[in-house]
Structures are given as structure tokens and as C-alpha cells.
Motif scaffolding. Structure first.
Motif, PDB file in Angstrom:
ATOM      1  N   MET A   1      13.233  22.089  -7.939  1.00 37.97           N
ATOM      2  CA  MET A   1      12.834  21.135  -7.290  1.00 37.97           C
ATOM      3  C   MET A   1      11.293  21.163  -7.340  1.00 37.97           C
ATOM      4  O   MET A   1      10.696  20.131  -6.846  1.00 37.97           O
ATOM      5  CB  MET A   1      13.229  21.414  -5.698  1.00 37.97           C
ATOM      6  N   GLY A   2      10.736  22.368  -7.452  1.00 37.52           N
ATOM      7  CA  GLY A   2       9.202  22.510  -7.520  1.00 37.52           C
ATOM      8  C   GLY A   2       8.605  22.086  -6.172  1.00 37.52           C
ATOM      9  O   GLY A   2       8.873  22.334  -5.151  1.00 37.52           O
ATOM     10  N   SER A   3       7.605  21.114  -6.493  1.00 34.61           N
ATOM     11  CA  SER A   3       6.885  20.501  -5.534  1.00 34.61           C
ATOM     12  C   SER A   3       7.335  19.279  -4.852  1.00 34.61           C
ATOM     13  O   SER A   3       6.458  18.361  -4.149  1.00 34.61           O
ATOM     14  CB  SER A   3       5.271  20.776  -5.430  1.00 34.61           C
ATOM     15  N   GLU A   4       8.348  18.968  -5.284  1.00 35.68           N
ATOM     16  CA  GLU A   4       8.883  17.329  -5.055  1.00 35.68           C
ATOM     17  C   GLU A   4       8.790  17.242  -3.647  1.00 35.68           C
ATOM     18  O   GLU A   4       8.639  15.920  -3.179  1.00 35.68           O
ATOM     19  CB  GLU A   4      10.255  17.485  -5.614  1.00 35.68           C
ATOM     20  N   HIS A   5       9.266  18.118  -2.823  1.00 35.29           N
ATOM     21  CA  HIS A   5       9.359  17.756  -1.310  1.00 35.29           C
ATOM     22  C   HIS A   5       7.811  17.280  -0.827  1.00 35.29           C
ATOM     23  O   HIS A   5       7.580  16.546   0.280  1.00 35.29           O
ATOM     24  CB  HIS A   5       9.731  18.903  -0.495  1.00 35.29           C
ATOM     25  N   TYR A   6       6.780  17.720  -1.451  1.00 32.30           N
ATOM     26  CA  TYR A   6       5.525  17.381  -1.064  1.00 32.30           C
ATOM     27  C   TYR A   6       5.019  15.848  -1.305  1.00 32.30           C
ATOM     28  O   TYR A   6       4.300  15.276  -0.773  1.00 32.30           O
ATOM     29  CB  TYR A   6       4.204  18.217  -1.466  1.00 32.30           C
ATOM     30  N   PHE A   7       5.502  15.476  -2.455  1.00 32.23           N
ATOM     31  CA  PHE A   7       5.116  14.223  -3.087  1.00 32.23           C
ATOM     32  C   PHE A   7       6.093  13.081  -2.898  1.00 32.23           C
ATOM     33  O   PHE A   7       5.691  11.819  -3.050  1.00 32.23           O
ATOM     34  CB  PHE A   7       4.698  14.463  -4.485  1.00 32.23           C
ATOM     35  N   SER A   8       7.249  13.207  -2.865  1.00 33.61           N
ATOM     36  CA  SER A   8       8.309  12.267  -3.096  1.00 33.61           C
ATOM     37  C   SER A   8       8.700  11.415  -1.894  1.00 33.61           C
ATOM     38  O   SER A   8       9.224  12.059  -0.883  1.00 33.61           O
ATOM     39  CB  SER A   8       9.534  12.827  -3.741  1.00 33.61           C
ATOM     40  N   ALA A   9       8.562  10.058  -1.772  1.00 37.16           N
ATOM     41  CA  ALA A   9       9.076   9.545  -0.681  1.00 37.16           C
ATOM     42  C   ALA A   9      10.672   9.332  -0.393  1.00 37.16           C
ATOM     43  O   ALA A   9      11.168   9.388   0.377  1.00 37.16           O
ATOM     44  CB  ALA A   9       8.381   7.983  -0.477  1.00 37.16           C
ATOM     45  N   SER A  10      11.130   9.364  -1.707  1.00 41.82           N
ATOM     46  CA  SER A  10      12.640   9.539  -2.044  1.00 41.82           C
ATOM     47  C   SER A  10      12.965  10.378  -3.058  1.00 41.82           C
ATOM     48  O   SER A  10      12.850  10.081  -4.121  1.00 41.82           O
ATOM     49  CB  SER A  10      12.932   7.960  -2.240  1.00 41.82           C
ATOM     50  N   PRO A  11      13.141  11.730  -2.553  1.00 41.51           N
ATOM     51  CA  PRO A  11      13.608  12.822  -3.644  1.00 41.51           C
ATOM     52  C   PRO A  11      14.595  12.224  -4.418  1.00 41.51           C
ATOM     53  O   PRO A  11      15.648  11.835  -4.051  1.00 41.51           O
ATOM     54  CB  PRO A  11      13.793  13.773  -2.607  1.00 41.51           C
ATOM     55  N   SER A  12      14.416  12.710  -5.598  1.00 48.95           N
ATOM     56  CA  SER A  12      15.546  12.401  -6.628  1.00 48.95           C
ATOM     57  C   SER A  12      16.390  13.543  -6.750  1.00 48.95           C
ATOM     58  O   SER A  12      17.594  13.378  -7.315  1.00 48.95           O
ATOM     59  CB  SER A  12      14.849  12.273  -7.984  1.00 48.95           C
ATOM     60  N   SER A  13      16.191  14.591  -6.103  1.00 52.42           N
ATOM     61  CA  SER A  13      17.263  15.768  -6.241  1.00 52.42           C
ATOM     62  C   SER A  13      18.356  15.445  -5.504  1.00 52.42           C
ATOM     63  O   SER A  13      18.380  14.810  -4.240  1.00 52.42           O
ATOM     64  CB  SER A  13      16.489  16.820  -6.014  1.00 52.42           C
ATOM     65  N   PRO A  14      19.646  16.090  -5.544  1.00 55.54           N
ATOM     66  CA  PRO A  14      20.820  15.847  -4.663  1.00 55.54           C
ATOM     67  C   PRO A  14      20.496  16.355  -3.161  1.00 55.54           C
ATOM     68  O   PRO A  14      19.760  17.001  -3.095  1.00 55.54           O
ATOM     69  CB  PRO A  14      21.772  16.884  -5.209  1.00 55.54           C
ATOM     70  N   GLU A  15      21.185  15.389  -2.166  1.00 53.68           N
ATOM     71  CA  GLU A  15      20.650  15.627  -0.969  1.00 53.68           C
ATOM     72  C   GLU A  15      21.296  16.933  -0.432  1.00 53.68           C
ATOM     73  O   GLU A  15      20.760  17.845   0.294  1.00 53.68           O
ATOM     74  CB  GLU A  15      21.278  14.446  -0.259  1.00 53.68           C
ATOM     75  N   GLN A  16      22.606  17.388  -0.745  1.00 48.98           N
ATOM     76  CA  GLN A  16      23.129  18.438  -0.349  1.00 48.98           C
ATOM     77  C   GLN A  16      22.942  18.981   0.984  1.00 48.98           C
ATOM     78  O   GLN A  16      22.378  20.224   1.426  1.00 48.98           O
ATOM     79  CB  GLN A  16      22.639  19.814  -1.507  1.00 48.98           C
ATOM     80  N   LEU A  17      23.562  18.380   2.025  1.00 50.48           N
ATOM     81  CA  LEU A  17      23.337  18.447   3.320  1.00 50.48           C
ATOM     82  C   LEU A  17      23.900  19.775   3.563  1.00 50.48           C
ATOM     83  O   LEU A  17      25.118  19.925   3.086  1.00 50.48           O
ATOM     84  CB  LEU A  17      24.107  17.509   4.297  1.00 50.48           C
ATOM     85  N   ARG A  18      23.329  20.352   4.473  1.00 47.57           N
ATOM     86  CA  ARG A  18      23.826  21.672   4.806  1.00 47.57           C
ATOM     87  C   ARG A  18      23.377  21.835   6.278  1.00 47.57           C
ATOM     88  O   ARG A  18      22.760  21.576   6.898  1.00 47.57           O
ATOM     89  CB  ARG A  18      23.415  23.047   4.152  1.00 47.57           C
ATOM     90  N   ARG A  19      24.318  22.845   6.921  1.00 47.71           N
ATOM     91  CA  ARG A  19      23.978  23.080   8.399  1.00 47.71           C
ATOM     92  C   ARG A  19      23.636  24.678   8.432  1.00 47.71           C
ATOM     93  O   ARG A  19      24.081  25.328   7.900  1.00 47.71           O
ATOM     94  CB  ARG A  19      25.331  22.988   9.343  1.00 47.71           C
ATOM     95  N   ILE A  20      22.691  25.069   9.298  1.00 43.38           N
ATOM     96  CA  ILE A  20      22.016  26.292   9.453  1.00 43.38           C
ATOM     97  C   ILE A  20      21.778  26.476  11.034  1.00 43.38           C
ATOM     98  O   ILE A  20      21.673  25.866  11.737  1.00 43.38           O
ATOM     99  CB  ILE A  20      20.776  26.547   8.677  1.00 43.38           C
ATOM    100  N   ARG A  21      21.939  27.838  11.428  1.00 46.68           N
ATOM    101  CA  ARG A  21      21.512  28.214  12.740  1.00 46.68           C
ATOM    102  C   ARG A  21      19.954  28.697  12.573  1.00 46.68           C
ATOM    103  O   ARG A  21      19.862  29.414  12.008  1.00 46.68           O
ATOM    104  CB  ARG A  21      22.472  29.358  12.975  1.00 46.68           C
ATOM    105  N   VAL A  22      19.550  28.394  13.775  1.00 45.46           N
ATOM    106  CA  VAL A  22      18.041  28.679  13.957  1.00 45.46           C
ATOM    107  C   VAL A  22      17.749  28.967  15.589  1.00 45.46           C
ATOM    108  O   VAL A  22      18.501  28.653  16.263  1.00 45.46           O
ATOM    109  CB  VAL A  22      16.939  27.510  13.383  1.00 45.46           C
ATOM    110  N   THR A  23      16.558  29.460  15.537  1.00 43.95           N
ATOM    111  CA  THR A  23      16.131  29.470  16.982  1.00 43.95           C
ATOM    112  C   THR A  23      14.877  28.859  17.262  1.00 43.95           C
ATOM    113  O   THR A  23      13.785  29.206  16.398  1.00 43.95           O
ATOM    114  CB  THR A  23      15.870  30.944  17.328  1.00 43.95           C
ATOM    115  N   LEU A  24      14.714  27.936  18.178  1.00 41.97           N
ATOM    116  CA  LEU A  24      13.594  27.286  18.339  1.00 41.97           C
ATOM    117  C   LEU A  24      13.366  26.857  19.788  1.00 41.97           C
ATOM    118  O   LEU A  24      14.394  26.688  20.531  1.00 41.97           O
ATOM    119  CB  LEU A  24      13.782  25.784  17.759  1.00 41.97           C
TER     120      LEU A  24
END
Length: 214
Positions: A1-24
């Protein structure tokens, strides 16, 4: 993926939804993340350092999460201050969709997840909390900060976490030189290779800096 998440309005990589547990905001939560956004598998170290080394947000007003990703900072702010309005800002449409999904699933109604140009010009912010996208390059980063920091309300603070080896100290010097009048800049915390930088917009008469988080 590199730095795609910084630049792309619509990322070309697969979405691959996932669920994670976090503490917020002191709560154990399940959130959804996806490929093509920053740190999809966990709350990244820099964001964790920021959340651990900033004071509770004000009780109300408009808050800004600049470069929100899937939303850990926005969700934390919204949970801590349910009467505030949190503006979750990113250029990545996938990230914005994830923030909206997470807010809805958690019953959070005080987040607006939008692109930068969709924040009304007359909105000013009681606080800015950001793990900014350092890797976009110095010019792009500086332009972002020059646009958003002046939109702090008087006697309000912006908090920015930056990795030390990615230029936190030079950024602190740049901030102090760029905002010399009516602002103050300080290093508020250092942890795990990151600095938390604090920018205060003073009022008239100038406000005093409040105590730094230990």
C-alpha cells in the motif's frame, strides 16, 4: 500500500473490511477498519501517545481531527465531549466512510466526517488534535497547518504528535517561526519516540499557558 492512504481520495487497494477491538476514551470498543487507510489493524503508536498526553477536551464547541483515518481521535473526542461537534477531516473517502460507520455503530451522533473543503469557513475550533500525515511532504504539511491552526478559537490549543526521527523538532521550530505573534509553541510530551507539540492561540490580553500534561 505504501503511502496511498495519505494521497488517495479513493484508494485502489482492496477494501478488506475488518473488525478490531480498541480502547478509546477509557472504553473497550469494537470498530471497523479497512485496507487503504492508515494503521488498519490497531491504534498506531503516535495516536496512542497523543491520546495519553493531552488533557480532556472542552465540554462543548467545535473540535478538529485533522487527518482522521478510521477515526480513533475523533471517536475519543466525541465520547469524551458528547455536547461538542467533532469535525473528522480527511481526503480519503474510505477513511471518512469508516468514521461514519463507527460513529453510527457506537451510537455517536456528534461527528461530522468530511473532506477539508466541506468544513464551513466560519467554523473555529476549541481544540485541534492531530496525528498529521508527515509523509505527504514538508510543503503539503506546512500548507495544511497554515490553513487550520489560525482557525483555533482564542485561548485554545492545537495538539500534534510527530515522530522524533521524522522531524518533530524541526517542525516545532517551523511552527514557532510561522506563528510568532499571538501564539506560543511548546513540546508538551515525549514518549515512545514521539513528540507531542502544543500550539496555543492566545486572546487579547494574551492568555497564559496552562500546565503541561506530565
Amino acid at each position: 500500500m505504501g503511502s496511498e492512504h495519505y494521497f488517495s481520495a479513493s484508494p485502489s487497494s482492496p477494501e478488506q473490511l475488518r473488525r478490531i477491538r480498541v480502547t478509546l476514551a477509557g472504553r473497550e470498543l469494537e470498530v471497523v477498519t479497512a485496507g487503504g487507510v492508515f494503521s488498519p489493524d490497531h491504534v498506531d503508536v503516535g495516536t496512542s501517545v497523543l491520546l495519553a498526553n493531552t488533557p480532556p477536551p472542552p465540554a462543548g464547541g467545535n473540535f478538529l481531527d485533522l487527518g482522521c483515518g478510521w477515526g480513533p481521535i475523533s471517536l475519543s473526542l466525541a465520547l469524551a465531549s458528547p455536547h461538542a461537534t467533532v469535525w473528522a477531516v480527511d481526503v480519503n473517502e474510505r477513511a471518512l466512510d469508516l468514521v461514519r460507520r463507527n460513529a453510527e455503530s457506537l451510537g455517536i451522533t456528534n461527528i461530522n466526517a468530511v473532506r477539508p473543503e466541506d468544513v464551513p469557513d466560519d467554523v473555529s475550533f476549541r481544540t485541534i488534535r492531530s496525528n498529521p500525515p508527515i509523509r505527504v511532504g514538508k510543503n503539503e504539511l506546512h500548507g495544511m497547518l497554515e490553513h487550520w491552526i489560525p482557525r483555533l478559537s482564542e485561548r485554545s490549543d492545537g495538539w500534534f504528535v510527530v515522530q522524533r526521527n521524522l522531524g518533530s523538532d524541526s517542525l516545532q521550530r517551523w511552527l514557532a517561526a510561522t506563528f510568532p505573534t499571538g501564539y506560543s509553541v511548546q513540546r508538551a510530551a515525549t514518549a515512545k519516540g514521539f513528540r507531542v507539540l502544543r500550539v496555543r492561540k492566545h486572546g487579547s490580553p494574551p492568555s497564559e499557558l496552562i500546565d503541561v500534561v506530565p
